[in-house]
Scaffold this active site. Structure first.
Site, PDB file in Angstrom:
ATOM      1  N   GLY A  11       0.841  -1.188   0.000  1.00 13.72           N
ATOM      2  CA  GLY A  11       0.000   0.000   0.000  1.00 13.72           C
ATOM      3  C   GLY A  11       0.878   1.240   0.000  1.00 13.72           C
ATOM      4  O   GLY A  11       2.095   1.160   0.223  1.00 13.72           O
ATOM      5  N   ALA A  15      -0.064   3.623   4.818  1.00 15.21           N
ATOM      6  CA  ALA A  15      -1.249   2.757   4.767  1.00 15.21           C
ATOM      7  C   ALA A  15      -1.358   1.827   5.967  1.00 15.21           C
ATOM      8  O   ALA A  15      -2.448   1.359   6.301  1.00 15.21           O
ATOM      9  CB  ALA A  15      -1.230   1.934   3.478  1.00 15.21           C
ATOM     10  N   GLY A  16      -0.225   1.523   6.604  1.00 21.15           N
ATOM     11  CA  GLY A  16      -0.239   0.610   7.748  1.00 21.15           C
ATOM     12  C   GLY A  16       0.347  -0.750   7.441  1.00 21.15           C
ATOM     13  O   GLY A  16       0.044  -1.745   8.111  1.00 21.15           O
ATOM     14  N   LYS A  17       1.214  -0.800   6.450  1.00 17.95           N
ATOM     15  CA  LYS A  17       1.794  -2.069   5.991  1.00 17.95           C
ATOM     16  C   LYS A  17       2.570  -2.787   7.090  1.00 17.95           C
ATOM     17  O   LYS A  17       2.349  -3.976   7.356  1.00 17.95           O
ATOM     18  CB  LYS A  17       2.731  -1.819   4.801  1.00 17.95           C
ATOM     19  CG  LYS A  17       2.063  -1.198   3.594  1.00 17.95           C
ATOM     20  CD  LYS A  17       3.032  -0.997   2.461  1.00 17.95           C
ATOM     21  CE  LYS A  17       4.088   0.048   2.755  1.00 17.95           C
ATOM     22  NZ  LYS A  17       3.534   1.409   2.917  1.00 17.95           N
ATOM     23  N   THR A  18       3.480  -2.088   7.721  1.00 16.10           N
ATOM     24  CA  THR A  18       4.327  -2.714   8.734  1.00 16.10           C
ATOM     25  C   THR A  18       3.512  -3.144   9.946  1.00 16.10           C
ATOM     26  O   THR A  18       3.738  -4.217  10.522  1.00 16.10           O
ATOM     27  CB  THR A  18       5.452  -1.759   9.161  1.00 16.10           C
ATOM     28  OG1 THR A  18       6.227  -1.400   8.012  1.00 16.10           O
ATOM     29  CG2 THR A  18       6.364  -2.419  10.187  1.00 16.10           C
ATOM     30  N   THR A  19       2.527  -2.338  10.326  1.00 16.63           N
ATOM     31  CA  THR A  19       1.672  -2.690  11.456  1.00 16.63           C
ATOM     32  C   THR A  19       0.918  -3.982  11.181  1.00 16.63           C
ATOM     33  O   THR A  19       0.910  -4.902  12.011  1.00 16.63           O
ATOM     34  CB  THR A  19       0.671  -1.558  11.745  1.00 16.63           C
ATOM     35  OG1 THR A  19       1.395  -0.370  12.076  1.00 16.63           O
ATOM     36  CG2 THR A  19      -0.247  -1.925  12.896  1.00 16.63           C
ATOM     37  N   ASP A  86       6.508  -6.839   4.720  1.00 18.10           N
ATOM     38  CA  ASP A  86       5.705  -5.616   4.649  1.00 18.10           C
ATOM     39  C   ASP A  86       5.931  -4.867   3.326  1.00 18.10           C
ATOM     40  O   ASP A  86       5.669  -3.669   3.238  1.00 18.10           O
ATOM     41  CB  ASP A  86       5.953  -4.705   5.860  1.00 18.10           C
ATOM     42  CG  ASP A  86       7.333  -4.058   5.865  1.00 18.10           C
ATOM     43  OD1 ASP A  86       8.170  -4.384   4.991  1.00 18.10           O
ATOM     44  OD2 ASP A  86       7.590  -3.230   6.763  1.00 18.10           O
TER      45      ASP A  86
END
Length: 207
Positions: A11, A15-19, A86
């Site tokens: 994303g 976008a919050g990929k690592t989370t 991620d």
């Protein structure tokens, strides 16, 4: 490799990929591969002057991601161990096609294909799609100093570039399942049901 789960989360910036990748890895007890971002010595300069620092920035990311995935093959895939990442290595073309021009772009694409064409591809991609307002809020919340200079037009263009790239990947890599997550309405951090629905897709893959 085709039977070893390889999950990527993708994303645009914020976008919050690592989370999400970390949460999935914790739930499933998979190792997680996180891209190097803040360690890139050119990133501050890039956000201040994209034209002058794009090539250096993109080459650093490409070389580091290539090394990460090569190590992942020997450390995990060759031993039949699943992995969550991620990022997808294809993101290098998403960003470089936006930041590079002319011969620099052509040279970069040649190097990209030489390095990555034989690397393993994910079985599943979770694509977190979010609009500009959502991304800006998340970027502000995590408080990275070098992201304070992000041009909103650049970020909006990345959103559109990601949509086009995911459509292209669906054709280029038909064996990869792409699952789109509405990042504007799905809250996988605060809402456990949202997260478990996402995780259920991976559990189906492992059956």
């Amino acid at each position: 490799m085709e039977h070893v789960p390889f999950i990527a989360v993708e994303g645009p910036i914020g976008a919050g990929k690592t989370t999400l990748a970390s949460m999935l890895a914790d739930l499933l007890k998979f190792p997680v591969i996180k891209e190097i971002v803040e360690e890139n010595p050119f990133i501050d300069k890039f956000y201040q002057n994209m034209d002058d620092w794009s090539f250096q920035l993109e080459m650093f990311f490409l070389c580091n991601r290539y090394k990460q995935l090569k190590d992942t093959v020997s450390e995990f895939f060759d031993k039949g161990k699943p992995v969550i990442s991620d990022y997808h290595i294809y993101k290098n073309l998403i960003f470089s096609d936006r930041t590079l021009k002319g011969t620099e772009r052509e040279k970069y694409r040649e190097i990209f294909h030489v390095l990555t064409d034989d690397l393993p591809k994910p079985n599943v991609i979770f694509y977190i799609r979010a609009d500009l307002d959502t991304l800006l809020k998340r970027i502000a919340k995590r408080g990275r100093s070098f992201e304070e200079d992000i041009d909103q037009n650049y970020l909006q263009q990345l959103i559109e570039d990601y949509d086009a790239a995911m459509a292209s990947l669906a054709i280029r890599e038909p064996a990869t399942r792409i699952i789109t997550i509405d990042g504007n309405t799905v809250d996988f951090v605060e809402n456990r049901e949202h997260f478990e629905e996402i995780a259920s897709h991976i559990k189906e893959l492992m059956v």
